[in-house]
Design a protein around this motif. Structure first.
Motif, PDB file in Angstrom:
ATOM      1  N   GLY A 162      33.513  37.107  43.793  1.00 32.97           N
ATOM      2  CA  GLY A 162      33.445  37.444  45.207  1.00 32.97           C
ATOM      3  C   GLY A 162      34.822  37.729  45.747  1.00 32.97           C
ATOM      4  N   TYR A 163      34.898  37.949  47.050  1.00 31.94           N
ATOM      5  CA  TYR A 163      36.153  38.299  47.694  1.00 31.94           C
ATOM      6  C   TYR A 163      37.087  37.096  47.821  1.00 31.94           C
ATOM      7  CZ  TYR A 163      33.941  42.670  49.351  1.00 31.94           C
ATOM      8  OH  TYR A 163      33.331  43.891  49.449  1.00 31.94           O
ATOM      9  N   GLY A 164      38.387  37.391  47.830  1.00 27.31           N
ATOM     10  CA  GLY A 164      39.382  36.411  48.240  1.00 27.31           C
ATOM     11  C   GLY A 164      40.098  35.691  47.114  1.00 27.31           C
ATOM     12  N   GLY A 165      41.256  35.137  47.471  1.00 24.45           N
ATOM     13  CA  GLY A 165      42.053  34.403  46.506  1.00 24.45           C
ATOM     14  C   GLY A 165      41.397  33.125  46.022  1.00 24.45           C
ATOM     15  N   GLY A 166      40.431  32.626  46.793  1.00 20.13           N
ATOM     16  CA  GLY A 166      39.739  31.417  46.380  1.00 20.13           C
ATOM     17  C   GLY A 166      38.843  31.610  45.177  1.00 20.13           C
ATOM     18  N   ALA A 167      38.447  32.852  44.913  1.00 20.15           N
ATOM     19  CA  ALA A 167      37.526  33.131  43.808  1.00 20.15           C
ATOM     20  C   ALA A 167      38.239  33.288  42.470  1.00 20.15           C
ATOM     21  CB  ALA A 167      36.723  34.388  44.114  1.00 20.15           C
ATOM     22  N   LEU A 168      39.546  33.492  42.501  1.00 18.46           N
ATOM     23  CA  LEU A 168      40.262  33.825  41.271  1.00 18.46           C
ATOM     24  C   LEU A 168      40.289  32.689  40.258  1.00 18.46           C
ATOM     25  CD1 LEU A 168      43.298  35.856  42.651  1.00 18.46           C
ATOM     26  CD2 LEU A 168      41.289  36.726  41.443  1.00 18.46           C
ATOM     27  N   GLY A 169      40.086  31.469  40.722  1.00 15.70           N
ATOM     28  CA  GLY A 169      40.066  30.343  39.787  1.00 15.70           C
ATOM     29  C   GLY A 169      38.911  30.411  38.821  1.00 15.70           C
ATOM     30  N   ASP A 170      37.882  31.179  39.165  1.00 17.15           N
ATOM     31  CA  ASP A 170      36.695  31.306  38.307  1.00 17.15           C
ATOM     32  C   ASP A 170      36.764  32.498  37.367  1.00 17.15           C
ATOM     33  OD1 ASP A 170      35.438  29.071  39.481  1.00 17.15           O
ATOM     34  OD2 ASP A 170      34.666  30.296  41.134  1.00 17.15           O
ATOM     35  N   LEU A 171      37.863  33.249  37.415  1.00 17.26           N
ATOM     36  CA  LEU A 171      37.969  34.448  36.589  1.00 17.26           C
ATOM     37  C   LEU A 171      37.942  34.098  35.106  1.00 17.26           C
ATOM     38  CD1 LEU A 171      38.499  37.529  36.348  1.00 17.26           C
ATOM     39  CD2 LEU A 171      40.958  36.998  36.430  1.00 17.26           C
TER      40      LEU A 171
END
Length: 380
Positions: A162-171
Motif C-alpha cells: 500500500g501507500y506510504g513509508g509505513g508499508a515498506l517494512g513489509d517489502l
C-alpha cells in the motif's frame, strides 16, 4: 548597451518572468534603446517548471493524478520549447501543500502521483525529464513513484504494498519486469541540492521527517523501513543506495529514481542554466541583473543569484552582476568575496506589512531598477 536580466521568482509575489519584465521596465525608462535579454531562472525548487517553460517558450500541461493522501489532484508539468524535454516538480503532485497539520502523516503519504506525471509526460512525447524534488509531503523512498511507472513491490504473501513509508517494512520482493520500457531510454535529471543519504542520523527520516508530521517513534520506524527497502533494492538490483549522497532527497524519492530509472543527480541551478542557454545569451553583456525574494549568506549554496553570477562571469567577465532582492538578510558580505556578485540592492520596505510589500512588488522592483539605471548612467 546590453542588459541580461535573469532573476528567480520572488516567492509569494512574482514569477521569475514577471520579475524580469519589471526589472526591464525600470531600466528601459533610462535606457529605452538598450538590448534586453530576459532569462527567467530557478534553482530546481518551486518555480522551476514555470521558469523553464517561460525561458524556452514551452507550455504547461495540467493532469489529474494521485495526491499524497491518495486523493485526486490537479498537477501541471511543463513541456519545454524543444518539444522533447519535460519539466516536473514533484511538489505539484506529492507536495507538502496538499496536506494540513492534521492530515500530514509520512507513514501513509505517497509519491504515486509524481510517477503518474512522469508517465503523462512520456505519453506527450518527452524524451528527457527534468525532475525537481523539493517540498515533498512524503517519506516513502519513491516507492509510490516506482509503482506508478510499473514496478511491483510485494509483501511476503504476494500482495502489492500500500501507500506510504509505513508499508515498506513489509517489502519482500521487487519486480521490474512491468517497468514502462520507455524509461530505459529516457534521460532523467534530478534537480536537487540535497546531499543527505537515505538512512541514518542525517537521512531522509531523521532530518526531514519531523517537518512532514513524523513523531520520534515514527522517525525510527520510517528509518528502519527505508533501511530494509534499501537492502531489498541492493539484493535485487545490485544498487547500494542507503548512504548514497542525495538519495534521501524528498523523503527518499532520490533513491527511488536512482534505483528504478536512468536518473542522475545534478544541482538545480546548473540544470536551469544549461536549458535556458544563459551563458550563450549573456555573451557581450554590459550588465547582468539577477535576484530573488530574499538574499543572505545561504545564497552562495546553490541559489539562483549566485549561480547566475558565476555562470555569466565566465562569458562576460567585465559585466557587473547586480542583485535585486525583496529583502537582504544576514551575511551578504560573504557573497562579495567570491568575485561573482558586484552589488546587492533591496526594494524599499519602509513601514509596510508583508501583504503590502507583495502588493507593491511590481512597482517597487521596477522603481529600484530605474534608480540603479540612473546611477549607472551618472557614472558613465
Amino acid at each position: 548597451m546590453k542588459f541580461v536580466i535573469a532573476p528567480d521568482s520572488f516567492k509569494g509575489s512574482l514569477t521569475a518572468k514577471e520579475a524580469a519584465e519589471n526589472i526591464r521596465a525600470g531600466l528601459a525608462r533610462v535606457y529605452p534603446d538598450a538590448d534586453y535579454e530576459l532569462v527567467p531562472m530557478a534553482d530546481g525548487g518551486e518555480g522551476t517548471v514555470q521558469s523553464l517553460v517561460d525561458a524556452t517558450s514551452g507550455e504547461l500541461i495540467t493532469e489529474t493524478v494521485t495526491g499524497p493522501l491518495g486523493q485526486s489532484v490537479q498537477a501541471a508539468y511543463g513541456m519545454l520549447g524543444d518539444g522533447k524535454t519535460a519539466a516536473i516538480e514533484m511538489s505539484a503532485a506529492s507536495g507538502i501543500g496538499f496536506v494540513t497539520k492534521k492530515t500530514r502523516n509520512p507513514l501513509v503519504t505517497t509519491t504515486y502521483g509524481t510517477g503518474e506525471l512522469m508517465i503523462k509526460a512520456l505519453d506527450h512525447g518527452a524524451k528527457k525529464i527534468i525532475l525537481g524534488i523539493g517540498g515533498s509531503a512524503t517519506n516513502d523512498g519513491g516507492a509510490g513513484m516506482a509503482q506508478a511507472i510499473g514496478v511491483s513491490l510485494k509483501d511476503a504473501t504476494g500482495h502489492e504494498l500500500g501507500y506510504g513509508g509505513g508499508a515498506l517494512g513489509d517489502l519482500a520482493t521487487i519486480d521490474i519486469s512491468g517497468l514502462d520500457p520507455r524509461l530505459n531510454t529516457t534521460e532523467i535529471l534530478i534537480a536537487s541540492d540535497v546531499t543527505n543519504p537515505l538512512v541514518g542520523d542525517t537521512g531522509a527520516s531523521a532530518v526531514f521527517g519531523p517537518q512532514k508530521g513524523a513523531t520520534r517513534a515514527m522517525v525510527k520506524q520510517l528509518d528502519q523501513n527505508l533501511t530494509h527497502y534499501a537492502a531489498v533494492i541492493k539484493a535485487t538490483l545490485g544498487k547500494d543506495l542507503a548512504n548514497f549522497p542525495g538519495a534521501g532527497a524528498a523523503g527518499g524519492l532520490g533513491a527511488g529514481l536512482l534505483a528504478f530509472t536512468q536518473a542522475k543527480m545534478e544541482r538545480g541551478i546548473e540544470i536551469v542554466i544549461a536549458y535556458t542557454n544563459l551563458q550563450e545569451r549573456a555573451l557581450n553583456a554590459d550588465y547582468v541583473f539577477t535576484g530573488e525574494g530574499g538574499i543572505d549568506y545561504q545564497t552562495q549554496y546553490g541559489k539562483t543569484p549566485f549561480g547566475v553570477a558565476k555562470a555569466t562571469k565566465q562569458v562576460a567577465p567585465k559585466a557587473p552582476v547586480i542583485v535585486v532582492a525583496g529583502n537582504i538578510g544576514k551575511g551578504v558580505d560573504s557573497l562579495y568575496q567570491e568575485d561573482a556578485i558586484d552589488a546587492i540592492f533591496a526594494t524599499p520596505d519602509g513601514a509596510k506589512t508583508l501583504d503590502r510589500a507583495i502588493a507593491d512588488s511590481n512597482h517597487d522592483i521596477s522603481e529600484l531598477a530605474e534608480n540603479i539605471a540612473r546611477l549607472i548612467k551618472a557614472s558613465h
